[in-house]
Design a protein around this motif. Sequence first.
Motif, short mmCIF file in Angstrom:
data_model
loop_
_atom_site.label_atom_id
_atom_site.label_comp_id
_atom_site.label_asym_id
_atom_site.label_seq_id
_atom_site.Cartn_x
_atom_site.Cartn_y
_atom_site.Cartn_z
N MET A 28 7.09 48.17 22.50
CA MET A 28 5.64 48.03 22.64
C MET A 28 4.94 46.77 21.90
O MET A 28 3.89 46.49 22.38
N GLU A 29 5.45 46.48 20.97
CA GLU A 29 4.95 45.24 20.21
C GLU A 29 5.03 44.07 21.12
O GLU A 29 4.11 43.19 21.13
N MET A 30 6.04 44.02 22.08
CA MET A 30 6.10 42.59 23.00
C MET A 30 5.15 43.08 24.16
O MET A 30 5.79 43.30 25.13
N LYS A 31 3.92 42.96 23.87
CA LYS A 31 2.85 43.43 24.82
C LYS A 31 2.97 42.66 26.29
O LYS A 31 3.06 43.33 27.11
N ASN A 32 3.06 41.43 26.33
CA ASN A 32 3.03 40.57 27.51
C ASN A 32 4.18 40.95 28.29
O ASN A 32 4.49 41.33 29.52
N ALA A 33 5.28 41.11 27.53
CA ALA A 33 6.79 41.03 28.17
C ALA A 33 6.89 42.75 28.74
O ALA A 33 7.29 43.19 29.84
N SER A 34 6.20 43.69 27.88
CA SER A 34 6.47 45.00 28.21
C SER A 34 5.55 45.24 29.44
O SER A 34 5.81 46.10 30.44
N VAL A 35 4.33 44.63 29.61
CA VAL A 35 3.55 44.86 30.80
C VAL A 35 4.00 44.44 31.85
O VAL A 35 4.03 44.84 33.07
N LEU A 36 4.75 43.01 31.95
CA LEU A 36 5.48 42.44 33.14
C LEU A 36 6.56 43.32 33.31
O LEU A 36 6.86 43.35 34.67
N VAL A 37 7.35 43.92 32.56
CA VAL A 37 8.48 44.62 33.00
C VAL A 37 7.93 46.09 33.37
O VAL A 37 8.38 46.55 34.86
N ASN A 38 6.86 46.50 33.09
CA ASN A 38 6.16 47.54 33.49
C ASN A 38 5.67 47.39 35.09
O ASN A 38 5.86 48.36 36.02
N GLN A 39 5.25 46.33 35.46
CA GLN A 39 4.65 46.11 36.67
C GLN A 39 5.83 46.00 37.47
O GLN A 39 5.98 46.55 38.69
N ILE A 40 6.91 45.05 37.19
CA ILE A 40 7.96 44.93 38.10
C ILE A 40 8.68 46.38 38.69
O ILE A 40 9.19 46.61 39.52
N VAL A 41 8.79 47.23 37.58
CA VAL A 41 9.35 48.70 37.73
C VAL A 41 8.68 49.12 38.79
O VAL A 41 9.07 49.95 39.63
N PHE A 42 7.42 49.21 38.59
CA PHE A 42 6.46 50.30 39.20
C PHE A 42 6.60 49.69 40.71
O PHE A 42 6.63 50.51 41.95
N PHE A 43 6.29 48.14 40.91
CA PHE A 43 6.58 47.79 42.04
C PHE A 43 7.91 47.94 42.75
O PHE A 43 8.00 48.10 44.10
N SER A 44 8.90 48.11 42.08
CA SER A 44 10.24 48.12 42.59
C SER A 44 10.18 49.99 43.04
O SER A 44 11.05 50.11 44.05
N LEU A 45 9.62 50.67 42.62
CA LEU A 45 9.36 52.08 42.85
C LEU A 45 8.98 52.29 44.19
O LEU A 45 9.50 52.91 45.06
N CYS A 46 7.75 51.42 44.25
CA CYS A 46 7.05 51.48 45.74
C CYS A 46 7.70 50.84 46.75
O CYS A 46 7.79 51.18 47.89
N GLU A 47 8.53 49.88 46.54
CA GLU A 47 9.37 49.07 47.40
C GLU A 47 10.62 49.96 48.01
O GLU A 47 10.54 49.84 49.12
N ARG A 48 11.05 50.77 47.03
CA ARG A 48 12.07 51.82 47.49
C ARG A 48 11.27 52.74 48.64
O ARG A 48 12.26 53.28 49.34
#
Length: 309
Positions: A28-48
């Motif tokens: 959670m402290e790695m704010k920029n990295a966690s936001v990027l990972v969060n976006q990639i994972v959600f986009f991957s969910l929608c992609e599937r």
Amino acid sequence: METEEWDFFKRVGSRVKRRYLDLESLYMEMKNASVLVNQIVFFSLCERIFLSPDQRMASLYTLMFFNVIAYCASYVKEIIEREDWSMYVNITRSSNVHHLALSTTKIVLEWTKAVTFIITVVFMLLVFGLEKGLKNYTPTVTYLLITGFYFIMTEKVFVEMFFSWLDYRKFDYFEGMETFYCPALLLAMQITISFLFLFLCFVYGNFRLVVLSSFTNVRVKYRELQDRYLIPLSKELSKLSCYRMATPSEIRGHDDVCAVCLTAMSCARITPCQHFFHADCLRRCLKESYKCPICQYDLFKSQSIISGQ
């Protein structure tokens, strides 16, 4: 013997839980990295769910396009906030001269720079995409709308614009405490949408992605919502609960400004000494002192009496 084994497993479980919570906190402290990972994972969910199996890289390409849009929006936002758009131009160091022609020229030049920058970035992106074979990239409208909406809710530049708009509108429901309500509202929406698509992805049988998104998009977001916004908000509301909200007729009859911020009141809290304040202004004052900002009445004493009753 069984008791000793049970105590051993409890200690091991407690240690594992503590390490897991430390890992969550670090993530959670790695704010920029966690936001990027969060976006990639959600986009991957929608992609599937929405795209065919031959477009497995669509989530990364889509995120790249959205980041370019966000960068352009950030650039334009910076120009708007940095520049002085008044009709006065500095002719000398010590004077501002009202000059319509010079001011118009200045505004046109600044916006021309912004538009030229955006066109250049888009052109470079298109050339790069064609070279890398993105002509086969064909996302559906539904996919772009959902991922675009989620990207806007999570990307910093758009979140800041949303906060600025809410702060400008000043909805009475928030009582001036948009800094608590708005992030909580956005996080709750992110968790709800992520949980919905996580469930759909589970139905489609993508269990590894379900496990990953359960951590990055649901569990971590829920902890952030609870620890950073819901718990502090509940504490602040509990402090204000002793002071009732003024009715619209009372505010109209009072016909005055808040004594703290000196602005008009469309909603207010009333102290036991019958003074009206914005809820957020009163909350800030209570952090410094439990005395009424106007008459110095001891609000802590009255709060203790009300709590005791």
